[in-house]
Design an enzyme around this catalytic site. Structure first.
Site, PDB file in Angstrom:
ATOM      1  N   HIS A 230       0.877  -1.184   0.000  1.00 47.29           N
ATOM      2  CA  HIS A 230       0.000   0.000   0.000  1.00 47.29           C
ATOM      3  C   HIS A 230       0.913   1.232   0.000  1.00 47.29           C
ATOM      4  O   HIS A 230       1.713   1.401  -0.913  1.00 47.29           O
ATOM      5  CB  HIS A 230      -0.904  -0.115   1.239  1.00 47.29           C
ATOM      6  CG  HIS A 230      -2.098   0.781   1.279  1.00 47.29           C
ATOM      7  ND1 HIS A 230      -2.442   1.639   0.276  1.00 47.29           N
ATOM      8  CD2 HIS A 230      -3.044   0.961   2.247  1.00 47.29           C
ATOM      9  CE1 HIS A 230      -3.542   2.299   0.604  1.00 47.29           C
ATOM     10  NE2 HIS A 230      -3.927   1.903   1.809  1.00 47.29           N
TER      11      HIS A 230
ATOM     12  N   HIS B  33      -2.316  -2.095  -9.931  1.00 51.36           N
ATOM     13  CA  HIS B  33      -3.279  -1.513  -9.003  1.00 51.36           C
ATOM     14  C   HIS B  33      -4.549  -2.340  -9.036  1.00 51.36           C
ATOM     15  O   HIS B  33      -4.933  -2.848 -10.068  1.00 51.36           O
ATOM     16  CB  HIS B  33      -3.602  -0.065  -9.407  1.00 51.36           C
ATOM     17  CG  HIS B  33      -4.193   0.725  -8.291  1.00 51.36           C
ATOM     18  ND1 HIS B  33      -5.528   0.686  -7.999  1.00 51.36           N
ATOM     19  CD2 HIS B  33      -3.610   1.541  -7.386  1.00 51.36           C
ATOM     20  CE1 HIS B  33      -5.742   1.467  -6.952  1.00 51.36           C
ATOM     21  NE2 HIS B  33      -4.608   1.996  -6.559  1.00 51.36           N
TER      22      HIS B  33
ATOM     23  N   ASP C  21       2.934   5.532  -6.726  1.00 49.53           N
ATOM     24  CA  ASP C  21       4.182   5.376  -5.968  1.00 49.53           C
ATOM     25  C   ASP C  21       5.416   5.254  -6.851  1.00 49.53           C
ATOM     26  O   ASP C  21       6.535   5.288  -6.348  1.00 49.53           O
ATOM     27  CB  ASP C  21       4.085   4.122  -5.075  1.00 49.53           C
ATOM     28  CG  ASP C  21       3.109   4.339  -3.939  1.00 49.53           C
ATOM     29  OD1 ASP C  21       3.160   5.414  -3.339  1.00 49.53           O
ATOM     30  OD2 ASP C  21       2.293   3.448  -3.671  1.00 49.53           O
TER      31      ASP C  21
HETATM   32  N1  CMC Z   1       4.745  -6.766 -10.671  1.00 46.66           N
HETATM   33  C1  CMC Z   1       4.593  -7.939 -11.313  1.00 46.66           C
HETATM   34  N2  CMC Z   1       3.448  -8.593 -11.462  1.00 46.66           N
HETATM   35  C2  CMC Z   1       2.366  -8.036 -10.900  1.00 46.66           C
HETATM   36  C3  CMC Z   1       2.425  -6.807 -10.201  1.00 46.66           C
HETATM   37  C4  CMC Z   1       3.672  -6.177 -10.110  1.00 46.66           C
HETATM   38  N3  CMC Z   1       3.800  -5.021  -9.476  1.00 46.66           N
HETATM   39  N4  CMC Z   1       1.197  -6.494  -9.753  1.00 46.66           N
HETATM   40  C5  CMC Z   1       0.388  -7.482 -10.140  1.00 46.66           C
HETATM   41  N5  CMC Z   1       1.102  -8.415 -10.828  1.00 46.66           N
HETATM   42  C6  CMC Z   1       0.567  -9.613 -11.478  1.00 46.66           C
HETATM   43  C7  CMC Z   1       0.172 -10.669 -10.446  1.00 46.66           C
HETATM   44  O1  CMC Z   1       1.252 -11.522 -10.169  1.00 46.66           O
HETATM   45  C8  CMC Z   1      -0.964 -11.360 -11.148  1.00 46.66           C
HETATM   46  O2  CMC Z   1      -0.418 -12.209 -12.141  1.00 46.66           O
HETATM   47  P1  CMC Z   1      -1.132 -13.641 -12.456  1.00 46.66           P
HETATM   48  O3  CMC Z   1      -2.477 -13.282 -13.013  1.00 46.66           O
HETATM   49  O4  CMC Z   1      -0.232 -14.290 -13.427  1.00 46.66           O
HETATM   50  O5  CMC Z   1      -1.213 -14.354 -11.145  1.00 46.66           O
HETATM   51  C9  CMC Z   1      -1.670 -10.231 -11.903  1.00 46.66           C
HETATM   52  O6  CMC Z   1      -0.644  -9.252 -12.137  1.00 46.66           O
HETATM   53  C10 CMC Z   1      -2.825  -9.608 -11.131  1.00 46.66           C
HETATM   54  O7  CMC Z   1      -2.310  -9.133  -9.894  1.00 46.66           O
HETATM   55  P2  CMC Z   1      -3.046  -9.239  -8.508  1.00 46.66           P
HETATM   56  O8  CMC Z   1      -2.031  -9.577  -7.458  1.00 46.66           O
HETATM   57  O9  CMC Z   1      -4.259 -10.108  -8.636  1.00 46.66           O
HETATM   58  O10 CMC Z   1      -3.535  -7.741  -8.321  1.00 46.66           O
HETATM   59  P3  CMC Z   1      -4.103  -7.108  -7.003  1.00 46.66           P
HETATM   60  O11 CMC Z   1      -5.196  -6.208  -7.418  1.00 46.66           O
HETATM   61  O12 CMC Z   1      -4.418  -8.134  -5.980  1.00 46.66           O
HETATM   62  O13 CMC Z   1      -2.854  -6.286  -6.443  1.00 46.66           O
HETATM   63  C11 CMC Z   1      -1.334  -4.553  -6.019  1.00 46.66           C
HETATM   64  C12 CMC Z   1      -2.693  -4.916  -6.594  1.00 46.66           C
HETATM   65  C13 CMC Z   1      -1.172  -3.031  -6.030  1.00 46.66           C
HETATM   66  C14 CMC Z   1      -1.217  -5.037  -4.560  1.00 46.66           C
HETATM   67  C15 CMC Z   1      -0.239  -5.223  -6.881  1.00 46.66           C
HETATM   68  O14 CMC Z   1      -0.337  -4.772  -8.203  1.00 46.66           O
HETATM   69  C16 CMC Z   1       1.162  -4.990  -6.332  1.00 46.66           C
HETATM   70  O15 CMC Z   1       1.594  -5.696  -5.448  1.00 46.66           O
HETATM   71  N6  CMC Z   1       1.888  -3.937  -6.857  1.00 46.66           N
HETATM   72  C17 CMC Z   1       3.184  -3.611  -6.334  1.00 46.66           C
HETATM   73  C18 CMC Z   1       3.035  -2.826  -5.038  1.00 46.66           C
HETATM   74  C19 CMC Z   1       2.597  -1.399  -5.289  1.00 46.66           C
HETATM   75  O16 CMC Z   1       3.113  -0.720  -6.167  1.00 46.66           O
HETATM   76  N7  CMC Z   1       1.637  -0.941  -4.477  1.00 46.66           N
HETATM   77  C20 CMC Z   1       1.131   0.444  -4.533  1.00 46.66           C
HETATM   78  C21 CMC Z   1      -0.308   0.500  -4.911  1.00 46.66           C
HETATM   79  S1  CMC Z   1      -0.799   2.171  -5.398  1.00 46.66           S
HETATM   80  C22 CMC Z   1      -0.710   3.113  -3.967  1.00 46.66           C
HETATM   81  C23 CMC Z   1      -1.747   2.784  -2.984  1.00 46.66           C
HETATM   82  O17 CMC Z   1      -2.911   3.076  -3.215  1.00 46.66           O
HETATM   83  O18 CMC Z   1      -1.375   2.257  -1.932  1.00 46.66           O
END
Ligand code: CMC
Length: 444
Positions: A283, A322, A378
Site C-alpha cells: 500500500h 493496481h 508510488d
Molecule cells: N509486478 C509484477 N506482477 C504483478 C504486479 C507487479 N507489481 N502487480 C500485479 N502483478 C501480477 C500478479 O502476479 C498477477 O499475475 P497472475 O495473473 O499471473 O497471477 C496479476 O498481475 C494480477 O495481480 P493481482 O495480485 O491479482 O492484483 P491485485 O489487485 O491483488 O494487487 C497490487 C494490486 C497493487 C497489490 C499489486 O499490483 C502490487 O503488489 N503492486 C506492487 C506494489 C505497489 O506498487 N503498491 C502500490 C499500490 S498504489 C498506492 C496505494 O494506493 O497504496
C-alpha cells in the site's frame, strides 16, 4: 426484496426488460428474482436462497473483497479502465493545476469548493491548531533514536485520543468536526517531529504565518534562521503531491478506517489503524520499495534482466499495478510531471533514468500489457522525495499526512450512513467438526 419467480422476460417475444437478476438454484429447482440497483445486487438478498428452512441461506465468498461494494459514497470517483480520478466530481488534473491542498481538503470534507470567506475561515482554523501539546513532544522523544518515523506517527496519532477524551462522542457533529480540524492540523506537526527525531535534530514548532505545506517544510528544515522561508517550488510540489494523495475511495487504509470507525471508537484510534494499514509495502509503503528496487537494479543495462526475473515470479515490479486502475494511474502522470519540476531545483535523481527505462520496457512487454499493469502513484513519488533529501523511511508518513483528509471524510460518511453497522464479515469455516476436549495426560 427478493421474490421467487418463474416469469423471466423474453426479449425475443418483446417482453420489457427489468432491472432484476434471475437465479435458479439447481439444488431445489427454485428460481429467484433479485432487484438490481446501480449494477449491484444486495448480498443479503441471497440469504433467502435456501435448501430447506434450517439452511442458513446463501452467502457470497469474496476474499480480499475483490468484487464487493461495502458502502455508497459521494466522495471519490475512480474509473479504473479509463484512468479517471475525481474528488466530489472534479477531475484530479484540474485540482492539481488550480487548487491547493487545504482547498481540496475542504472540498473532500464538505462536498463543495469553498467560497473565499469559507476558505479563509477553514485555513485559519487549521493553521491555528497545528501545535501539539508538550506531552506529545515528550512522548515522541521517548522513542528510540532509530525508531521508524511511520511507527512513531501511528503510535502518536493513537496517543492523541488520551488528550481529547470528548472525541469518543462521535455522533455529535460539532465534536466530530473539532477532531477533524485537529487531525488535519496536527498530522504535519507529528510527521515533522518524527522526521526530526529520525535525524537527531530538535523538534521545530509550527509557524502559522506560512502555508500548510510551507509550515510543514519549516518544521522539517529549519535550523538556526530566525524566520524560515520555504522554497516556493518545493512548497508547490508538496501541495500537488498532497492533493494527489488526499483520497482514493475504498483502499485498504480507508477500509480499515471505516471498519474501525464502525465500532464507534474515537477517530484518533481509528486513524492509527488506517495509518498502520497504509504502512504496508503493498500500500503506502510501496514508494519506499520502489527506491530500494531501483537502487538494487543499479543501472539501465540491468533493467531487462530485472524485468525477466519479475516475469518468472521472482519479485514484483514495485510501483506497478493496481487493484482498481487497469490503465495509467492518473496520479502517476501528474507525479511524473512534478518530478521534472522538482529536479529543476534539486538536480535530476540518478535513479530516474532507470525508472524511465523500466517503464518503457514494461509498457511494451506482453506480461505487463496482458495484465494491464501500469505505473501507479508510488512509481515516481519516491524519486521526488529522495531528490528533496527525505529518507526512505519517511515516505509513507508523507503519504499519511494528506490521506488524513480522505480517512476522516470517509469515516464521517460511514458514521452518518443509516445503512452502515459494525463491520463484521462472514467466513466459511474449514476447521474440524465439533469434538471433545482431551486431557493432556491422554493426548498422544
Ligand atoms: N509486478 C509484477 N506482477 C504483478 C504486479 C507487479 N507489481 N502487480 C500485479 N502483478 C501480477 C500478479 O502476479 C498477477 O499475475 P497472475 O495473473 O499471473 O497471477 C496479476 O498481475 C494480477 O495481480 P493481482 O495480485 O491479482 O492484483 P491485485 O489487485 O491483488 O494487487 C497490487 C494490486 C497493487 C497489490 C499489486 O499490483 C502490487 O503488489 N503492486 C506492487 C506494489 C505497489 O506498487 N503498491 C502500490 C499500490 S498504489 C498506492 C496505494 O494506493 O497504496
Amino acid at each position: 426484496m427478493i421474490t421467487q419467480t418463474m416469469d423471466i422476460p423474453d426479449k425475443t417475444k418483446g417482453d420489457a426488460p427489468r432491472d432484476t437478476l434471475t437465479i435458479t438454484d439447481n439444488r431445489t429447482g427454485k428460481t429467484y428474482e433479485l432487484p438490481i440497483t446501480d449494477d449491484t445486487i444486495r448480498a443479503m438478498d441471497l440469504r433467502q436462497i435456501k435448501v430447506n428452512d434450517a439452511d442458513f441461506g446463501m452467502m457470497t465468498y469474496d476474499p480480499a473483497l475483490l468484487n464487493t461494494a461495502a458502502t455508497r459514497s459521494s466522495i471519490t470517483y475512480i474509473d479504473g479502465d479509463k484512468g479517471i480520478l475525481e474528488y466530489r466530481g472534479i477531475p484530479i488534473e484540474q485540482l492539481a493545476e488550480h487548487s491547493n491542498f487545504l482547498e481540496t481538503a475542504y472540498l473532500i470534507l464538505f462536498g463543495e469548493l469553498p467560497t473565499a470567506q469559507q476558505y479563509h475561515e477553514w485555513q485559519d482554523k487549521v493553521l491555528h491548531r497545528t501545535m501539539v501539546k508538550e506531552y506529545i513532544k515528550v512522548l515522541m522523544q521517548a522513542f528510540r533514536y532509530d525508531a521508524h518515523p511511520m511507527s512513531m506517527f501511528i503510535s502518536t496519532v493513537a496517543a492523541l485520543s488520551t488528550y481529547y477524551p470528548e472525541a469518543n462522542q462521535i455522533m455529535n457533529p460539532e465534536i466530530r468536526m473539532k477532531q477533524i480540524v485537529r487531525l488535519v492540523a496536527k498530522t504535519p506537526t507529528i510527521a515533522a517531529y518524527s522526521y526530526r527525531h529520525h535525524r537527531g535534530l530538535p523538534y521545530v514548532y509550527p509557524d502559522n504565518d506560512l502555508s500548510y505545506t510551507g509550515n510543514f517544510l519549516n518544521m522539517l528544515d529549519k535550523m538556526t534562521q530566525v524566520k524560515y522561508e520555504p522554497d516556493p517550488a518545493w512548497e508547490r510540489a508538496l501541495d500537488v503531491l498532497f492533493i494527489l494523495h488526499a483520497d482514493h475511495e475504498q483502499n485498504a487504509g480507508t477500509n480499515a478506517m471505516r471498519a474501525i470507525g464502525s465500532t464507534h471508537v474515537d477517530p484518533y484510534s481509528a486513524m492509527a489503524g488506517a495509518a498502520a494499514a497504509l504502512y504496508g509495502p503493498l500500500h503506502g509503503g510501496a514508494n519506499e520499495e520502489v527506491i530500494r528496487m531501483l537502487t538494487q537494479i543499479g543501472s539501465i543495462k540491468n533493467v531487462p534482466e530485472f524485468v525477466e526475473k519479475v516475469k518468472k515470479g521472482e519479485g514484483k515490479l514495485m510501483g506497478f499495478g493496481h487493484r482498481v486502475y487497469k490503465n495509467y494511474d492518473p496520479r502517476a502522470k501528474i507525479v511524473k510531471q512534478t518530478a521534472y519540476q522538482v529536479f529543476e531545483s534539486t538536480g535530476v535523481n540518478p535513479l530516474l533514468e532507470i525508472a524511465l527505462e523500466l517503464e518503457r520496457i514494461a509498457l511494451q512487454d506482453e506480461y505487463f500489457v496482458k495484465r494491464k499493469l501500469y505505473p501507479n502513484v508510488d512509481f515516481y513519488s519516491g524519486l521526488i522525495y529522495q531528490a528533496m533529501g527525505f529518507p526512505m523511511a519517511f515516505f509513507p508518513v508523507l503519504f499519511a499526512i494528506p490521506r488524513t483528509v480522505g480517512w476522516l471524510a470517509q469515516w464521517q460518511e460511514g458514521l452518518i450512513d443509516a445503512e452502515q453497522k459494525i463491520t463484521r464479515p462472514r467466513q466459511i469455516y474449514t476447521g474440524p467438526a465439533q469434538r471433545d476436549y482431551v486431557p493432556m495426560s491422554a493426548r498422544k
